[in-house]
Design a protein around this motif. Structure first.
Motif, PDB file in Angstrom:
ATOM      1  N   PHE A 165       0.854  -1.182   0.000  1.00 59.15           N
ATOM      2  CA  PHE A 165       0.000   0.000   0.000  1.00 59.15           C
ATOM      3  C   PHE A 165       0.886   1.226   0.000  1.00 59.15           C
ATOM      4  N   SER A 166       0.424   2.270  -0.643  1.00 57.35           N
ATOM      5  CA  SER A 166       1.121   3.545  -0.537  1.00 57.35           C
ATOM      6  C   SER A 166       0.091   4.654  -0.540  1.00 57.35           C
ATOM      7  N   CYS A 167       0.398   5.684   0.171  1.00 55.62           N
ATOM      8  CA  CYS A 167      -0.420   6.882   0.268  1.00 55.62           C
ATOM      9  C   CYS A 167      -1.878   6.556   0.582  1.00 55.62           C
ATOM     10  N   ALA A 168      -2.080   5.858   1.682  1.00 54.62           N
ATOM     11  CA  ALA A 168      -3.444   5.519   2.092  1.00 54.62           C
ATOM     12  C   ALA A 168      -4.276   6.776   2.273  1.00 54.62           C
ATOM     13  N   GLY A 169      -5.455   6.766   1.696  1.00 52.61           N
ATOM     14  CA  GLY A 169      -6.383   7.874   1.837  1.00 52.61           C
ATOM     15  C   GLY A 169      -6.310   8.917   0.744  1.00 52.61           C
ATOM     16  N   GLN A 170      -5.345   8.825  -0.154  1.00 58.59           N
ATOM     17  CA  GLN A 170      -5.270   9.803  -1.226  1.00 58.59           C
ATOM     18  C   GLN A 170      -6.196   9.383  -2.349  1.00 58.59           C
ATOM     19  N   GLY A 171      -6.943  10.317  -2.878  1.00 55.17           N
ATOM     20  CA  GLY A 171      -7.860  10.004  -3.973  1.00 55.17           C
ATOM     21  C   GLY A 171      -9.036   9.192  -3.489  1.00 55.17           C
ATOM     22  N   ALA A 172      -9.395   8.160  -4.240  1.00 58.63           N
ATOM     23  CA  ALA A 172     -10.594   7.384  -3.947  1.00 58.63           C
ATOM     24  C   ALA A 172     -10.405   6.374  -2.832  1.00 58.63           C
ATOM     25  N   THR A 230      -0.308  15.049   5.538  1.00 58.32           N
ATOM     26  CA  THR A 230      -1.613  15.516   5.062  1.00 58.32           C
ATOM     27  C   THR A 230      -1.863  15.143   3.606  1.00 58.32           C
ATOM     28  N   ASN A 231      -0.819  14.834   2.854  1.00 56.03           N
ATOM     29  CA  ASN A 231      -0.995  14.422   1.464  1.00 56.03           C
ATOM     30  C   ASN A 231      -1.629  13.029   1.395  1.00 56.03           C
ATOM     31  N   CYS A 232      -1.278  12.174   2.316  1.00 48.80           N
ATOM     32  CA  CYS A 232      -1.816  10.820   2.417  1.00 48.80           C
ATOM     33  C   CYS A 232      -2.445  10.708   3.807  1.00 48.80           C
ATOM     34  N   PRO A 233      -3.726  11.024   3.944  1.00 48.82           N
ATOM     35  CA  PRO A 233      -4.332  11.173   5.272  1.00 48.82           C
ATOM     36  C   PRO A 233      -4.553   9.891   6.062  1.00 48.82           C
ATOM     37  N   GLY A 234      -4.375   8.724   5.467  1.00 43.85           N
ATOM     38  CA  GLY A 234      -4.540   7.479   6.204  1.00 43.85           C
ATOM     39  C   GLY A 234      -5.721   6.662   5.725  1.00 43.85           C
ATOM     40  N   TRP A 235      -5.892   5.486   6.339  1.00 46.10           N
ATOM     41  CA  TRP A 235      -6.977   4.573   5.968  1.00 46.10           C
ATOM     42  C   TRP A 235      -8.322   5.141   6.402  1.00 46.10           C
ATOM     43  N   TRP A 236      -9.324   4.953   5.614  1.00 39.14           N
ATOM     44  CA  TRP A 236     -10.687   5.301   6.004  1.00 39.14           C
ATOM     45  C   TRP A 236     -11.310   4.032   6.568  1.00 39.14           C
ATOM     46  N   ASP A 237     -11.662   4.037   7.835  1.00 39.50           N
ATOM     47  CA  ASP A 237     -12.203   2.829   8.460  1.00 39.50           C
ATOM     48  C   ASP A 237     -13.733   2.813   8.501  1.00 39.50           C
ATOM     49  N   GLY A 238     -14.354   3.709   7.745  1.00 38.71           N
ATOM     50  CA  GLY A 238     -15.805   3.791   7.716  1.00 38.71           C
ATOM     51  C   GLY A 238     -16.324   4.989   8.487  1.00 38.71           C
ATOM     52  N   SER A 239     -15.492   5.528   9.387  1.00 39.60           N
ATOM     53  CA  SER A 239     -15.928   6.685  10.154  1.00 39.60           C
ATOM     54  C   SER A 239     -14.836   7.752  10.325  1.00 39.60           C
ATOM     55  N   ALA A 240     -13.567   7.366  10.171  1.00 42.07           N
ATOM     56  CA  ALA A 240     -12.470   8.317  10.343  1.00 42.07           C
ATOM     57  C   ALA A 240     -11.218   7.790   9.652  1.00 42.07           C
ATOM     58  N   ASN A 241     -10.258   8.688   9.408  1.00 39.10           N
ATOM     59  CA  ASN A 241      -8.961   8.275   8.875  1.00 39.10           C
ATOM     60  C   ASN A 241      -8.097   7.780  10.025  1.00 39.10           C
ATOM     61  N   VAL A 242      -7.457   6.631   9.817  1.00 39.15           N
ATOM     62  CA  VAL A 242      -6.585   6.037  10.825  1.00 39.15           C
ATOM     63  C   VAL A 242      -5.250   5.676  10.186  1.00 39.15           C
ATOM     64  N   SER A 243      -4.193   5.565  10.969  1.00 39.05           N
ATOM     65  CA  SER A 243      -2.868   5.262  10.438  1.00 39.05           C
ATOM     66  C   SER A 243      -2.621   3.769  10.274  1.00 39.05           C
ATOM     67  N   VAL A 244      -3.382   2.941  10.972  1.00 38.90           N
ATOM     68  CA  VAL A 244      -3.218   1.489  10.899  1.00 38.90           C
ATOM     69  C   VAL A 244      -4.595   0.863  10.697  1.00 38.90           C
ATOM     70  N   PHE A 245      -4.670  -0.126   9.784  1.00 39.72           N
ATOM     71  CA  PHE A 245      -5.910  -0.849   9.527  1.00 39.72           C
ATOM     72  C   PHE A 245      -5.607  -2.323   9.622  1.00 39.72           C
ATOM     73  N   GLU A 246      -6.206  -3.019  10.566  1.00 39.68           N
ATOM     74  CA  GLU A 246      -5.993  -4.450  10.762  1.00 39.68           C
ATOM     75  C   GLU A 246      -4.506  -4.822  10.798  1.00 39.68           C
ATOM     76  N   GLY A 247      -3.716  -3.990  11.452  1.00 38.74           N
ATOM     77  CA  GLY A 247      -2.288  -4.253  11.586  1.00 38.74           C
ATOM     78  C   GLY A 247      -1.441  -3.735  10.447  1.00 38.74           C
ATOM     79  N   TYR A 248      -2.061  -3.222   9.406  1.00 37.00           N
ATOM     80  CA  TYR A 248      -1.331  -2.696   8.244  1.00 37.00           C
ATOM     81  C   TYR A 248      -1.263  -1.175   8.333  1.00 37.00           C
ATOM     82  N   SER A 249      -0.133  -0.620   7.836  1.00 36.06           N
ATOM     83  CA  SER A 249      -0.030   0.832   7.805  1.00 36.06           C
ATOM     84  C   SER A 249       0.543   1.277   6.490  1.00 36.06           C
TER      85      SER A 249
END
Length: 128
Positions: free
Chosen positions: A55-62, A109-128
């Protein structure tokens, strides 16, 4: 940087954090199915016949960029500290962390993080 989520498609074990350009670029921007970026990328790479995902740049774009790889893509590259893949540094294409947060919070801020359905987070299911 490319996330430490580069993993065998069948077992999803993280193998490290690497510079994005070192492992073949950012990959394909995918919208996570059912708010699950890990399963979405895994299925995409399995369809591509590649045993590793990144994964790279989680949260950027779609959604997030999903890269599909072979073991040789990672074997000769230098692993980066995991905090870089968690977005604790200011976004940069350089191989060094700049503007790192003091408290482990996300500052990229360019890659704001994973969208977990309610907020951007830096880790999703142990992945970052």
């Amino acid at each position: 940087t490319t996330s430490p989520t580069s993993s065998p498609v069948t077992s999803a074990v993280a193998i490290g954090c690497f510079m994005e350009g070192d492992v073949g670029g950012p990959g394909t921007n995918l919208v996570p199915v059912n708010n699950n970026p890990v399963e979405t990328c895994r299925a995409h790479c399995q369809d591509q016949g590649k045993p590793y995902m990144s994964f790279s740049c989680a949260g950027q774009g779609a959604g997030q960029y999903c890269g599909c790889h072979t073991e040789s893509d990672f074997s000769s590259e230098t692993e980066r500290p995991s905090y870089e893949c968690r977005g604790e540094c200011t976004h940069s294409s350089s191989a060094s962390c700049s503007g790192r947060s003091d408290d482990g919070s996300r500052v990229d801020t360019n890659c704001p993080g994973w969208w977990d359905g309610s907020a951007n987070v830096s880790v999703f299911e142990g992945y970052s």
